[in-house]
Design a protein around this motif. Structure first.
Motif, PDB file in Angstrom:
ATOM      1  N   THR A  80       0.475  -1.786   0.392  1.00 21.43           N
ATOM      2  CA  THR A  80       0.226  -0.182  -0.157  1.00 21.43           C
ATOM      3  C   THR A  80       0.499   1.519   0.109  1.00 21.43           C
ATOM      4  N   ASN A  81       1.945   1.135   0.483  1.00 26.92           N
ATOM      5  CA  ASN A  81       2.877   2.599   0.880  1.00 26.92           C
ATOM      6  C   ASN A  81       4.196   2.117   0.173  1.00 26.92           C
ATOM      7  N   VAL A  82       4.390   1.871  -0.336  1.00 22.97           N
ATOM      8  CA  VAL A  82       5.917   1.110  -0.295  1.00 22.97           C
ATOM      9  C   VAL A  82       5.956  -0.085  -2.168  1.00 22.97           C
ATOM     10  N   CYS A  83       6.932   1.195  -2.751  1.00 23.07           N
ATOM     11  CA  CYS A  83       6.821   0.259  -3.950  1.00 23.07           C
ATOM     12  C   CYS A  83       5.734   0.159  -5.159  1.00 23.07           C
ATOM     13  N   ILE A  84       5.050   1.024  -4.805  1.00 21.94           N
ATOM     14  CA  ILE A  84       3.453   0.583  -4.935  1.00 21.94           C
ATOM     15  C   ILE A  84       3.108   0.086  -6.467  1.00 21.94           C
ATOM     16  N   ASN A  85       4.478   0.680  -7.622  1.00 17.88           N
ATOM     17  CA  ASN A  85       4.159  -0.203  -8.698  1.00 17.88           C
ATOM     18  C   ASN A  85       4.634  -1.476  -8.623  1.00 17.88           C
ATOM     19  N   GLY A  86       5.199  -1.853  -8.245  1.00 16.00           N
ATOM     20  CA  GLY A  86       6.168  -2.833  -8.879  1.00 16.00           C
ATOM     21  C   GLY A  86       5.729  -4.152  -9.444  1.00 16.00           C
ATOM     22  N   GLN A  87       6.189  -4.719 -10.013  1.00 18.41           N
ATOM     23  CA  GLN A  87       6.288  -5.977 -11.275  1.00 18.41           C
ATOM     24  C   GLN A  87       4.796  -4.872 -11.887  1.00 18.41           C
ATOM     25  N   ASN A  88       4.671  -4.219 -12.426  1.00 11.70           N
ATOM     26  CA  ASN A  88       3.379  -3.782 -13.276  1.00 11.70           C
ATOM     27  C   ASN A  88       4.471  -2.827 -13.965  1.00 11.70           C
ATOM     28  N   THR A  89       4.780  -2.994 -15.155  1.00  9.37           N
ATOM     29  CA  THR A  89       5.607  -2.282 -16.173  1.00  9.37           C
ATOM     30  C   THR A  89       5.043  -1.000 -17.066  1.00  9.37           C
ATOM     31  N   GLU A  90       3.710  -1.140 -16.870  1.00 15.86           N
ATOM     32  CA  GLU A  90       2.972   0.255 -17.198  1.00 15.86           C
ATOM     33  C   GLU A  90       3.168   1.500 -16.613  1.00 15.86           C
ATOM     34  N   LYS A  91       2.427   1.143 -14.609  1.00 16.92           N
ATOM     35  CA  LYS A  91       3.379   1.920 -13.924  1.00 16.92           C
ATOM     36  C   LYS A  91       4.438   2.700 -13.670  1.00 16.92           C
ATOM     37  N   VAL A  92       5.605   1.339 -13.694  1.00 16.43           N
ATOM     38  CA  VAL A  92       6.850   1.994 -13.464  1.00 16.43           C
ATOM     39  C   VAL A  92       7.306   2.876 -14.688  1.00 16.43           C
ATOM     40  N   ALA A  93       7.012   2.780 -15.838  1.00 13.10           N
ATOM     41  CA  ALA A  93       7.758   3.331 -16.923  1.00 13.10           C
ATOM     42  C   ALA A  93       6.823   5.057 -17.167  1.00 13.10           C
ATOM     43  N   SER A  94       5.287   4.643 -16.894  1.00 15.22           N
ATOM     44  CA  SER A  94       4.646   5.955 -16.182  1.00 15.22           C
ATOM     45  C   SER A  94       4.992   6.881 -15.396  1.00 15.22           C
ATOM     46  N   ASP A  95       5.659   6.274 -13.733  1.00 13.18           N
ATOM     47  CA  ASP A  95       6.256   7.036 -13.490  1.00 13.18           C
ATOM     48  C   ASP A  95       7.459   7.816 -13.382  1.00 13.18           C
ATOM     49  N   LEU A  96       7.767   6.447 -14.481  1.00  7.81           N
ATOM     50  CA  LEU A  96       9.260   7.142 -14.898  1.00  7.81           C
ATOM     51  C   LEU A  96       9.554   8.082 -15.790  1.00  7.81           C
ATOM     52  N   ALA A  97       8.419   8.431 -16.950  1.00 10.90           N
ATOM     53  CA  ALA A  97       8.630   9.085 -17.542  1.00 10.90           C
ATOM     54  C   ALA A  97       7.950  10.245 -16.511  1.00 10.90           C
ATOM     55  N   ASN A  98       7.139  10.459 -16.580  1.00 11.27           N
ATOM     56  CA  ASN A  98       6.456  12.184 -15.237  1.00 11.27           C
ATOM     57  C   ASN A  98       7.535  12.308 -14.536  1.00 11.27           C
ATOM     58  N   ARG A  99       8.846  11.198 -13.988  1.00 10.90           N
ATOM     59  CA  ARG A  99       9.799  12.158 -13.073  1.00 10.90           C
ATOM     60  C   ARG A  99      11.044  12.845 -14.410  1.00 10.90           C
ATOM     61  N   ILE A 100      10.960  12.552 -15.499  1.00  7.07           N
ATOM     62  CA  ILE A 100      11.950  12.873 -16.022  1.00  7.07           C
ATOM     63  C   ILE A 100      11.141  14.305 -17.432  1.00  7.07           C
ATOM     64  N   GLN A 101       9.944  14.144 -17.835  1.00  8.86           N
ATOM     65  CA  GLN A 101       9.589  14.792 -18.174  1.00  8.86           C
ATOM     66  C   GLN A 101       8.385  15.937 -17.564  1.00  8.86           C
ATOM     67  N   THR A 102       8.053  15.571 -16.738  1.00  3.14           N
ATOM     68  CA  THR A 102       7.071  16.770 -16.078  1.00  3.14           C
ATOM     69  C   THR A 102       7.819  17.505 -14.970  1.00  3.14           C
ATOM     70  N   LEU A 103       8.250  16.935 -13.941  1.00  3.13           N
ATOM     71  CA  LEU A 103       8.470  17.159 -12.926  1.00  3.13           C
ATOM     72  C   LEU A 103      10.079  17.868 -12.840  1.00  3.13           C
ATOM     73  N   HIS A 104      10.564  17.416 -13.904  1.00  3.38           N
ATOM     74  CA  HIS A 104      12.295  17.294 -14.006  1.00  3.38           C
ATOM     75  C   HIS A 104      12.075  16.873 -15.052  1.00  3.38           C
ATOM     76  N   PRO A 105      11.844  18.612 -16.405  1.00  2.00           N
ATOM     77  CA  PRO A 105      11.713  18.523 -17.410  1.00  2.00           C
ATOM     78  C   PRO A 105      13.291  18.744 -18.591  1.00  2.00           C
ATOM     79  N   ASP A 106      14.313  19.550 -17.628  1.00  2.00           N
ATOM     80  CA  ASP A 106      15.175  19.569 -18.320  1.00  2.00           C
ATOM     81  C   ASP A 106      16.484  18.576 -18.375  1.00  2.00           C
ATOM     82  N   THR A 107      16.055  17.728 -17.566  1.00  2.00           N
ATOM     83  CA  THR A 107      16.257  16.248 -17.035  1.00  2.00           C
ATOM     84  C   THR A 107      17.217  15.728 -18.843  1.00  2.00           C
TER      85      THR A 107
END
Length: 344
Positions: free
Chosen positions: A82-109
């Motif tokens: 519920t509170n840790v590694c909530i996207n674990g073992q789900n490729t779509e959720k993992v990839a979406s979270d990483l893309a959000n961090r790279i492109q939205t939260l830190h768009p100059d990465t």
């Protein structure tokens, strides 16, 4: 050179942010560029000429360069709670979270080091970011998780048929990649905390000719609990190997989840030589001390030791952000560094 903190990107949008805060491998490593996937053998053959070009470019004059780099242990192969590694073992959720961090939260990465990811996660991530991103993945290897080692070093598979388990780096530029598995005599010949025997970790480096820069990301294995000479000695040796892979050029960035506390926090720290060779981004917030904000999270969200690092060449100015907010997608929080290399 240490630069005091300043706020951009995610820091200006989220109240939860504070503190500007040897062997070339083939087989498990795969390169991803322009949506295509190449085997390591094909990529490494193509990299030979590009590497020579990068070396030639390194001798030419270069303008001042600022790069934003993120390192994140994505916890992508751990069963979710519920509170840790909530996207674990789900490729779509993992990839979406990483893309959000790279492109939205830190768009100059423009550089990203990822640990505890699966090959399929990186394939999916590649489709979610712009086409000028290039990624390289390589798998962790070990000798099984039974009562004794198998005697055969093999890649570790992710749960739910998501490819091999390992690390990746990405750069928003054309690059030549090299994968370095740490030497056999620097492998901890013991069982880790997850019961895996004789874990073979790697570093991935990218030479970016247009930046005149080398970047390297890695993941080191923690001791199974308490002190362990086998794991401590292996970490210490691999840190020195990593410095060798990064080199002493004027434009180097390296880091990842090093699974060691800072020299200030622990007398058993293994990362001291990295501070000797480079500057870590959070030193800007600690008066130059070899210390930094904690990046590991307990199951209740309590912040623990700093385990995740981004180092840069001594002549660069660098600072980093570490969020105060709980990050439920992992048991680590990301570190994002802004590094400026002087004209040369």
């Amino acid at each position: 050179m240490i630069q005091r903190k300043y706020r951009t990107g995610e820091a200006s949008r989220r109240a939860g942010l504070r503190r500007a805060r040897g062997v070339l491998a083939v087989g498990a490593a795969l390169a991803l560029a322009g949506g295509a996937v190449q085997t390591a053998a094909a990529q490494d053959a193509a990299s030979t000429g590009a590497k020579a070009g990068a070396d030639k470019a390194a001798s030419a004059a270069a303008a001042e360069l600022t790069l934003k780099t993120m390192t994140f242990n994505a916890c992508a192969n751990t069963a979710p709670t519920t509170n840790v590694c909530i996207n674990g073992q789900n490729t779509e959720k993992v990839a979406s979270d990483l893309a959000n961090r790279i492109q939205t939260l830190h768009p100059d990465t423009r550089v990203v080091f990822l640990q505890e990811v699966c090959y399929n996660d990186i394939v999916a991530l590649r489709k979610k970011v712009s086409s000028d991103w290039n990624f390289r993945f390589t798998g962790i290897k070990d000798e099984g998780s039974g009562s004794s080692p198998t005697g055969t070093v093999a890649p570790r598979a992710c749960a739910k048929s998501r490819g091999n388990f390992g690390i990746s780096i990405g750069v928003k530029a054309d690059a030549s990649f090299a994968v370095h598995y740490y030497p056999e005599d620097h492998v901890p010949h013991a069982r880790d905390k997850w019961k895996h025997w004789n874990v073979h970790q790697a570093a991935i480096c990218a030479d970016v000719a247009s930046w005149n820069t080398r970047v390297c990301g890695t993941h080191l294995t923690p001791a199974p609990g308490g002190s362990s000479a086998a794991f401590h000695d292996a970490q210490a040796a691999q840190v020195k190997d990593l410095i060798g892979y990064g080199g002493s050029g004027p434009r180097v960035i390296l880091g990842g989840d090093l699974n060691s506390a800072t020299p200030v926090a622990s007398k058993n720290s293994t990362v001291g030589p990295l501070y000797d060779a480079y500057t870590e981004c959070d030193q800007a917030n600690y008066g130059g001390a070899r210390d930094g904000e904690g990046t590991f999270q307990g199951t209740d969200g309590t912040r623990g030791s700093k385990l995740d690092y981004i180092f840069a060449s001594k002549d660069a100015t660098t600072s980093c952000y570490v969020t105060d907010a709980r990050v439920k997608s992992s048991d680590h929080v990301p570190v994002t560094a802004t590094t400026t290399f002087p004209a040369s």
